[in-house]
Design an enzyme around this catalytic site. Sequence first.
Site, PDB file in Angstrom:
ATOM      1  N   THR A 153       0.813  -1.459   0.096  1.00 45.11           N
ATOM      2  CA  THR A 153       0.192  -0.173   0.176  1.00 45.11           C
ATOM      3  C   THR A 153       1.164   0.791   0.041  1.00 45.11           C
ATOM      4  O   THR A 153       0.372   1.872   0.166  1.00 45.11           O
ATOM      5  CB  THR A 153      -0.476  -0.081   1.082  1.00 45.11           C
ATOM      6  N   SER A 166       4.746   7.105  10.220  1.00 48.28           N
ATOM      7  CA  SER A 166       4.075   5.766   9.178  1.00 48.28           C
ATOM      8  C   SER A 166       4.436   6.591   7.972  1.00 48.28           C
ATOM      9  O   SER A 166       5.504   7.634   7.770  1.00 48.28           O
ATOM     10  CB  SER A 166       2.853   6.525   9.647  1.00 48.28           C
ATOM     11  N   LYS A 167       3.754   6.039   7.337  1.00 47.91           N
ATOM     12  CA  LYS A 167       3.767   6.684   5.528  1.00 47.91           C
ATOM     13  C   LYS A 167       3.397   7.756   6.128  1.00 47.91           C
ATOM     14  O   LYS A 167       4.169   8.446   4.919  1.00 47.91           O
ATOM     15  CB  LYS A 167       3.049   5.931   4.464  1.00 47.91           C
ATOM     16  N   ARG A 168       1.971   8.682   5.999  1.00 52.52           N
ATOM     17  CA  ARG A 168       1.354   9.970   6.319  1.00 52.52           C
ATOM     18  C   ARG A 168       2.518  10.369   7.197  1.00 52.52           C
ATOM     19  O   ARG A 168       2.630  11.643   6.899  1.00 52.52           O
ATOM     20  CB  ARG A 168       0.277   9.748   6.949  1.00 52.52           C
TER      21      ARG A 168
END
Length: 489
Positions: free
Chosen positions: A14, A254-256
């Site tokens: 993802t 996190s990716k965010r």
Amino acid sequence: MTVPVRVRFAPSPTGKVHAGNIHTAIFDYLWARHTGGTFILRIEDTDVERKEAGAVEHMMEALKWLGLDWDEGPGVGGPYGPYYQSQRLPLYKAAAEKLVADGHAYYCFCSTERLEAMHQQQEANKQLTGYDRACRNLTAEECKAKESQGIKSVVRFKVPLEGQMTIHDLIYGDISFDYKNIDDFVMLKSDGYPTYHLANVVDDTAMKITHVIRGEEWISSTPRHLLMYQAFGYTPPQYIHMAMIVGADRAKLSKRRGAISILEYRDMGYLSEALFNFLVLIGWSLDDKTEIMTRQQIIEKFSLERMGRTAAAFNQDKLDWMNGVYIRNLPFDDLADRLLPFLDRYLPPEVKRPLDAVYVKEITPLIKERIITLKEAAAYADFFFLDNLTHDAAKFVDKKTDAATALKALKSAEEKLSALDDFNRDQLETTLRSLAETLGIKAGQLFNVLRVAATARDATPPLFETMAALGQDRCLQRIKSAIAVLSKN
Ligand code: GLU
């Protein structure tokens, strides 16, 4: 006889893989290699909406770069494939239907609208949100009737209404969960795709996984998985949940939240050996002091007992330090080979390509003490490659040396150095030391002036070696240009 270890890294494609995701892969790998077991890569790509193009390729490149070679999985095959969950859909459907037939699961026909309204109501009443089990007791006829009306269904697991379950985790020990806090979760969605829970259990069983190593955020899913194992009559694997890596602010990576992708570390010039060693130490330690260890040492000494229970912070300063150590410990030839592509990419465009690999080898020992990443080498060592440097008159002057002294020193040096027939390190040192004496200045003063002339920098590698590598012509030309700049002022 003990069963050989089989572990899997099961990423969902993802997004770009960052330290937080790859961390579990490292421990899968270590546990497999330490025990002589098998490390499997399984792609959990059943979340169609969150799937991202290129994510699997990115993941595999990152694993390979870190040396986490998998024994079974995409690209290498294996006896339990396919290793993409999206290619295993019939297995999940059959498994879900079996649990329905055995009375452990049921079809649920509730519409999204109904479920949403139910959630809102639960939230408004400050109740636990979860499915209200409206379809749990539908009869076979009622189900048929709904199906014939074309109403789509999902399959839900029948969680016991009361009681408790205790999971045993090899790191966290026993953790108990009340069934009343677990709702009848979805196993199979209406589009025929399994949820993470079902696919995970079906595949961990089919692939004969002995140890599930994953982030602690999955602990709360584990009772659901164990319920399914019981219902299927399968033996569950052992669980090893890992403390999550946190940022310096102790908030989750996190990716965010801007976590850097693993391949970005590669592109910034971190060595994969250093990043590997660094990431290992976030979750495991040999003792309370050893930091630098080879992969082989880590594999040999690895033990589950010394894995940490608390989240370790990602400490960028420590990574930088470690990368510097690894760079300094590399054999020159190896380091030069790794520096070459970075120099090629980041040296200014006026530097002629292709770069001279022999020359890069020659200067490698001169710069390796000073760089933290491979990428930095280009900015640090550009003067080795540029034809023309721009000198700044102010750089020649300091507390001890005024402009007139600097100018005189440069002129005399030009004369002495142009007379040298062998421009090697030792010759340079002898010549320049005696020149300083003749001039009646400290050797350090002369060296500083020449350092600035040769490199146009304040801080640089060892002077004589640097000058020898630059060569007589280039040094003389730089001294001349420095003289011109100083004469103007
Ligand atoms: N697909 C899950 C993930 O993205 C796997 C979790 C597990 O290892 O069970 O992390």
